[in-house]
Write a protein that holds these residues in place. Structure first.
Motif, PDB file in Angstrom:
ATOM      1  N   ILE A 267       0.903  -1.598  -0.533  1.00 16.58           N
ATOM      2  CA  ILE A 267      -0.061   0.340  -0.052  1.00 16.58           C
ATOM      3  C   ILE A 267       0.920   1.326   0.057  1.00 16.58           C
ATOM      4  O   ILE A 267       0.903   2.644  -0.532  1.00 16.58           O
ATOM      5  CB  ILE A 267      -1.193   0.269   0.936  1.00 16.58           C
ATOM      6  CG1 ILE A 267      -1.910  -0.995   1.167  1.00 16.58           C
ATOM      7  CG2 ILE A 267      -1.935   1.019   1.567  1.00 16.58           C
ATOM      8  CD1 ILE A 267      -2.235  -1.762   2.234  1.00 16.58           C
ATOM      9  N   LEU A 268       1.797   1.183   0.737  1.00 17.50           N
ATOM     10  CA  LEU A 268       2.804   2.319   1.023  1.00 17.50           C
ATOM     11  C   LEU A 268       3.452   2.525   0.072  1.00 17.50           C
ATOM     12  O   LEU A 268       4.025   3.730  -0.363  1.00 17.50           O
ATOM     13  CB  LEU A 268       3.866   2.193   2.439  1.00 17.50           C
ATOM     14  CG  LEU A 268       3.142   2.032   3.340  1.00 17.50           C
ATOM     15  CD1 LEU A 268       4.171   1.813   4.457  1.00 17.50           C
ATOM     16  CD2 LEU A 268       2.476   4.130   3.363  1.00 17.50           C
ATOM     17  N   ASN A 269       4.251   1.757  -0.961  1.00 18.39           N
ATOM     18  CA  ASN A 269       4.572   1.801  -2.660  1.00 18.39           C
ATOM     19  C   ASN A 269       3.685   2.223  -3.131  1.00 18.39           C
ATOM     20  O   ASN A 269       4.581   3.433  -4.142  1.00 18.39           O
ATOM     21  CB  ASN A 269       5.126   0.812  -2.818  1.00 18.39           C
ATOM     22  CG  ASN A 269       6.486   0.188  -2.125  1.00 18.39           C
ATOM     23  OD1 ASN A 269       7.189   0.780  -1.142  1.00 18.39           O
ATOM     24  ND2 ASN A 269       6.385  -1.498  -2.052  1.00 18.39           N
ATOM     25  N   VAL A 270       2.871   1.399  -3.518  1.00 20.37           N
ATOM     26  CA  VAL A 270       1.722   2.609  -4.314  1.00 20.37           C
ATOM     27  C   VAL A 270       1.392   3.948  -4.222  1.00 20.37           C
ATOM     28  O   VAL A 270       1.412   5.257  -5.080  1.00 20.37           O
ATOM     29  CB  VAL A 270       0.623   1.510  -4.118  1.00 20.37           C
ATOM     30  CG1 VAL A 270      -0.627   3.235  -5.026  1.00 20.37           C
ATOM     31  CG2 VAL A 270       1.027   0.621  -4.792  1.00 20.37           C
ATOM     32  N   ALA A 271       1.400   4.071  -2.402  1.00 20.19           N
ATOM     33  CA  ALA A 271       1.363   4.977  -2.028  1.00 20.19           C
ATOM     34  C   ALA A 271       2.479   6.386  -2.654  1.00 20.19           C
ATOM     35  O   ALA A 271       1.971   7.614  -3.570  1.00 20.19           O
ATOM     36  CB  ALA A 271       0.436   5.556  -0.567  1.00 20.19           C
TER      37      ALA A 271
END
Length: 354
Positions: A267-271
């Motif tokens: 999720i953080l990598n997408v964000a």
């Protein structure tokens, strides 16, 4: 009244300035590369009258399974920072030996060396990335420890496994290659841990502070071959890990918790990609270092925009880089926190138009 004279290296020491050492006020905190995810853990307080296990078996077993390193190649520390300190204290002789670092990089390598009166051989990230192995070996000289932050903080750059392996092979019996993998969960396939079984001079430092969202627990690990860790085990404090910390760390390293951690990392990598796209569209951003890790480092057209963020309650990490003071590091937060960054960019754009 007379004062006790300090050793010269301590008297002149410039302490590390952490994100939390700056007494700031705000509502959105994206300055310390912390995870935005909080979790409730079960704790146990009925054995606090007894000393803890110096190396808690449940935690060592769990991290061994997670990292793929045998239990005798795992040492638990008080954050990765203690691992840095233990390596310098164990392997470097004060006022004689040196370490090599590649700047810009994590500041605690220098602070730790200065504290122990160990010289610093400062090379550049560009040399680390572009110089030939022979050139690097020559530049490293007789340094005992070579610190490679991988991914690097604050640039996010990462060195390929093959390059680190070649450097380690070329420095066999001369120096230890210390690979600081504080942010490795954000690019797991790049870990140097698999190199440990074939190379005698590789040390990997890890932490639960970033992807595992346990910055407040202060848990780190040192991974290496048992022979290299043997003197570390003599130097480390007799009870470095509290019982409460060990209980929580064991829970954080359960199979279900690791699955959850990896989901959060995704999720953080997408964000992060979304944030980079906003920054690329912004006229106040001059340059962006995306790289790996849960942060983005960028250069602003004017450092005054940091003050606008502070006034909005948005706290990010400004710093001096390459002799210029208009650099900023933004930690990857949750959706609401990153919306604050987008709002800040919009306010700055309006200010620039005026």
């Amino acid at each position: 009244m007379t004062s006790i004279a300090l050793p010269e290296n301590i008297d002149s020491l410039k302490a590390y300035s952490s994100a939390k050492s700056e007494k700031l006020t705000g509502t959105t905190w994206l300055n310390a590369n912390e995870s935005p995810y909080a979790k409730v853990y079960e704790t146990c307080f009925d054995t606090l009258n007894r000393y803890p296990d110096p190396q808690p078996e449940a935690v060592i077993d769990a991290y061994s399974q997670y990292s793929g390193i045998d239990t005798d190649g795992v040492v638990m520390t008080r954050g990765a920072d203690e691992g840095i300190e233990l390596l310098v204290r164990t392997y470097c002789q004060p006022d004689k030996d040196s370490i090599t670092i590649f700047t810009p990089t994590y500041g605690m390598y220098k602070v730790t060396a200065d504290t122990h009166n160990v010289s610093i051989n400062e090379l550049s990230q560009q040399q680390l990335a572009d110089a030939s192995i022979a050139e690097l070996v020559s530049a490293i000289g007789d340094s005992k420890l070579v610190f490679i932050c991988n991914p690097n903080n604050p640039t996010g750059s990462i060195q390929p496994l093959q390059r680190i392996a070649q450097l380690a092979e070329s420095l066999a019996k001369k120096a230890l290659i210390v690979v600081d993998e504080a942010y490795i969960e954000f690019c797991e396939q790049q870990s140097c841990a698999p190199l440990i079984s074939g190379l005698d001079n590789i040390v990997v430092l890890r932490t639960l502070s970033k992807a595992f969202a346990l910055a407040g627990l202060r848990v780190g690990f040192m991974l290496s071959n048992p022979k290299l860790l043997a003197p570390i085990r003599k130097v480390i404090a007799p009870y470095p890990v509290s019982t409460v910390v060990a209980v929580i760390a064991a829970q954080a390293l359960s199979a279900d918790a690791i699955t959850q951690m990896r989901r959060q990392v995704s999720i953080l990598n997408v964000a992060k990609k979304k944030l980079i796209s906003w920054l690329q569209e912004s006229e106040i951003v001059k340059e962006i270092f995306s790289g790996e890790g849960n942060f983005v480092t960028l250069q602003l057209t004017d450092k005054c925009y940091v003050q606008i963020a502070t006034q909005m309650g948005l706290i990010m990490r400004p710093f001096l880089l390459y002799g210029q003071d208009n650099w900023l590091r933004i930690s990857i937060g949750n959706e609401q926190e990153l919306k604050q960054v987008k709002s800040w960019l919009a306010v700055c754009r309006q200010a620039e138009e005026v």
